[in-house]
Design an enzyme around this catalytic site. Structure first.
Site, short mmCIF file in Angstrom:
data_model
loop_
_atom_site.label_atom_id
_atom_site.label_comp_id
_atom_site.label_asym_id
_atom_site.label_seq_id
_atom_site.Cartn_x
_atom_site.Cartn_y
_atom_site.Cartn_z
N HIS A 33 -5.83 -17.91 15.47
CA HIS A 33 -6.25 -18.57 16.71
C HIS A 33 -7.50 -19.43 16.46
O HIS A 33 -7.51 -20.63 16.74
CB HIS A 33 -6.54 -17.50 17.77
CG HIS A 33 -6.99 -18.03 19.09
ND1 HIS A 33 -6.15 -18.09 20.18
CD2 HIS A 33 -8.17 -18.53 19.51
CE1 HIS A 33 -6.80 -18.62 21.21
NE2 HIS A 33 -8.04 -18.90 20.83
N GLU A 34 -8.52 -18.83 15.90
CA GLU A 34 -9.79 -19.55 15.70
C GLU A 34 -9.63 -20.67 14.67
O GLU A 34 -10.23 -21.73 14.79
CB GLU A 34 -10.92 -18.59 15.30
CG GLU A 34 -11.23 -17.51 16.33
CD GLU A 34 -11.54 -18.06 17.73
OE1 GLU A 34 -11.94 -19.22 17.85
OE2 GLU A 34 -11.34 -17.30 18.71
N HIS B 128 -8.37 -23.74 16.44
CA HIS B 128 -9.47 -24.53 17.01
C HIS B 128 -10.19 -25.31 15.91
O HIS B 128 -10.49 -26.49 16.06
CB HIS B 128 -10.52 -23.60 17.66
CG HIS B 128 -10.09 -22.97 18.94
ND1 HIS B 128 -9.64 -23.69 20.01
CD2 HIS B 128 -10.07 -21.68 19.35
CE1 HIS B 128 -9.35 -22.86 21.01
NE2 HIS B 128 -9.61 -21.64 20.62
N HIS C 235 -8.29 -28.26 14.61
CA HIS C 235 -8.25 -29.30 15.65
C HIS C 235 -9.58 -30.10 15.59
O HIS C 235 -9.58 -31.33 15.57
CB HIS C 235 -8.06 -28.63 17.01
CG HIS C 235 -7.75 -29.58 18.14
ND1 HIS C 235 -7.55 -29.16 19.43
CD2 HIS C 235 -7.62 -30.93 18.18
CE1 HIS C 235 -7.30 -30.20 20.21
NE2 HIS C 235 -7.34 -31.28 19.48
ZN LIG Z 1 -9.48 -20.03 21.95
#
Ligand SMILES: [Zn+2]
Length: 597
Positions: free
Chosen positions: A387-388, A391, A394
């Protein structure tokens, strides 16, 4: 055994010297930014002098902001490493109060730009010399329609603080003044009920423990229900005042305006999710059979999440799995991401005084992103890493592709890349463990719960706050009775076919802090649906679809979020992506059913 920070192997800590070699360098930058702020404020009153003056001012403003952000995140991340270190606590406090000084130095910018003769800003927005600032000018122009006279703006600014009372007072009540009393533990003893402990009670195998924890919690809130209703009504009145003062059609229109999200997105989310309620209840019936109760109650929903899938990756193993899971995104993505651990973007393990949870920080433009974890050797730890890193990548691509003023992406798209990676991980592991039934049940089960708590629960919240605002806007008074009845009816509509919705559930809205950030939670649901559709695109192997998603990662904040997602391959102005996500949910429910049979 939690280590002291000094005992942690530096290999597992992030390397913040890419930001500042020493803390003295940070101090030097602090002085420099102060000078820049002084210089900038001297430009007040010059913007009517023509194009050059505006260009120079915008350039100085952005340079100051960029440098400020760098020192701000450095102090924050140092403080997060170990909150007991006084030096970093002080640096963090200083940069926090410095923020308002920096903002004040630029406070002339927007009003002066907006007071330029009609057509001037429009001209600048189209002018190639202003290419880096076109997004800034675009949002300034959009605000113009909802900006009052200087006197009007002054009054709104003065009222702003008082408008926060509902939010602040409800937080005080929830976190400090409200006595949650006691509840019964597994040994039959009365023990204090706390917010942190609540979840653990709801996961208990002892049904009486679950039931009592839930009803005790709801009763304690209900006892303060008039106060909670008055505070929330105060928030809604503040929203109404601001939206009417700024000439929006409704509170919702005002809230969605900044992201340039049409209200139809909100409506089609709710409509499409209603279409999935039947499947949600089919899923809940499976849960009921699985945990072996005659009637499922709301307090049963957190019990019986799957165990049996044993995966215990340390960070190196977790990182390898992450890289394999995101391979469908392309080998260059994998190559770029593979630097994160060896180049120390990531602060891996827990230590004494370290901030809890996990986050990614991509705001230090010009350096690598950074990721804070408190890595646990289990599926959740692995999923959090993915998940991290979603980010972080991105930010990595956006920062590399966009000039600083256009690099930062909006909250509306922020959870898309992270959730996409989580889904890729889940799908990857399901392939690896395809013959392991316990693993399949666990992996599908965790995705189904993710769906329930993100798509269904957040949309339920979104519907509640929409109705509350509509009632108030129609002149109704938001009493405890009305708010609780409204909440109960929605919960019943979502869960009522499979779950006995006890009356006490009606007070649950009082516990949700997000309602004080109006029309915010729907973004969790839309992001999740967009991510589901995009993950399917990526896993289809279609080169064009993968390229579209990869392009999305480079867009930063260079376009309105809905347009960025359209480029990625999902059109949220139609119910299509939500329906597609719900189809995926339905497929998972069927697989889950077959596995449990
Ligand atoms: Zn998040």
């Amino acid at each position: 055994m939690v280590m002291n920070r000094s005992e942690v192997d530096p290999w597992f800590t992030w390397d913040l010297t890419r930001l500042y070699k020493t803390d003295e360098d940070w101090e030097a930058d602090f002085s420099l930014v102060r000078k820049m702020a002084e210089g900038l404020s001297k430009r007040a009153g010059t913007l009517a002098n023509g194009k050059e003056a505006v260009l120079e001012t915008l350039s100085e403003y952005m340079q100051m902001k960029q440098r400020f952000e760098k020192l701000y995140v450095y102090a924050m991340m140092r403080q997060n490493e170990d909150t007991s270190v006084a030096k970093y606590q002080a640096m963090n406090d200083r940069s926090n109060s410095f923020a308002s000084e920096v903002m004040t130095s630029a406070s002339f910018l927007l009003p002066e730009l907006l007071s330029l003769p009609d057509g001037t800003l429009e001209g600048y927005e189209q002018d190639p010399d202003f290419a880096d600032y076109s997004v800034f000018l675009h949002s300034a122009l959009r605000e113009k329609a909802h900006t009052l006279s200087l006197e009007g703006e002054r009054l709104l600014a003065m009222a702003g603080d008082a408008m926060m009372t509902g939010d602040q007072a409800s937080e005080m009540l929830r976190t400090l003044d409200l006595n949650l009393g006691t509840t019964r533990d597994e040994n039959g003893k009365q023990v204090p009920l706390t917010d942190a402990g609540f979840v653990l009670f709801l996961e208990s195998g002892d049904r009486t423990v679950r039931r009592l924890a839930f009803s005790n919690m709801m009763q304690r809130y209900a006892a303060m229900g008039n106060t909670f209703a008055a505070l929330y009504a105060g928030q809604v009145k503040a929203d109404m005042f601001m939206s009417r003062a700024r000439m929006y059609e409704s509170c919702r229109a005002a809230s969605l305006y900044g992201d340039e999200v049409p209200e139809s997105v909100y409506d089609s989310l709710i409509e499409a999710v209603h279409g999935g309620i039947g499947t949600l209840n089919a899923y809940l019936q499976l849960r009921q059979t699985k945990i072996g109760v005659k009637h499922l109650h709301m307090y049963d929903l957190y019990y019986g999440n799957e165990q049996g899938f044993e995966i215990q990756p340390d960070i190196e193993e977790a990182f390898e799995i992450f890289l394999k899971a995101v391979t469908p995104l392309g080998l260059d993505y994998v190559e770029a991401a593979s630097h994160a651990l060896p180049d120390r973007w990531i602060d891996v393990y827990e230590n004494k005084g370290k901030r809890s949870g996990a986050y990614s920080c991509g705001s230090a433009y010009g350096t690598t992103p950074y990721v804070l974890l408190n890595h646990k050797k289990n599926y959740d730890g692995l999923s959090t890493l993915c998940h991290e890193m979603g980010h972080a990548m991105h930010s990595y691509y956006s920062n590399a592709s966009q000039p600083y003023p256009k690099a930062d992406y909006s909250i509306f798209v922020a959870e898309v890349a992270s959730t996409t990676n989580e889904i890729l991980l889940n799908e990857y592991l399901r392939k690896v463990y395809k013959d392991d039934k316990a693993a399949q049940i666990s992996l599908i089960g965790s995705m189904l719960e993710h769906f329930r708590t993100t798509v269904f629960r957040q949309t339920l919240f979104a519907e509640f706050e929409m109705k509350a605002h509509q009632l108030a806007e129609a002149g109704e008074s938001l009493t405890q009775e009305l708010l609780s009845k409204t909440y109960y009816d929605i919960v019943k509509a979502y869960y009522g076919k499979a779950v006995v919705v006890d009356k006490c559930v009606e007070s649950e809205w009082m516990r949700i802090p997000h309602f004080y950030s109006p029309f915010y939670v729907y973004k969790y649901a839309t992001s999740f649906c967009a991510a589901t559709a995009l993950a399917a695109n990526i896993l289809s192997g279609d080169k064009d679809r993968i390229a579209a998603y990869r392009r999305f990662l480079t867009l930063g904040g260079s376009m309105p979020p809905i347009d960025e997602l359209r480029i990625a391959g999902v059109d949220l102005s139609t119910p299509e992506p939500v329906c597609q996500a719900l189809d995926y949910f339905a497929e998972l429910v069927l697989e889950y059913q077959a596995l449990l049979a």
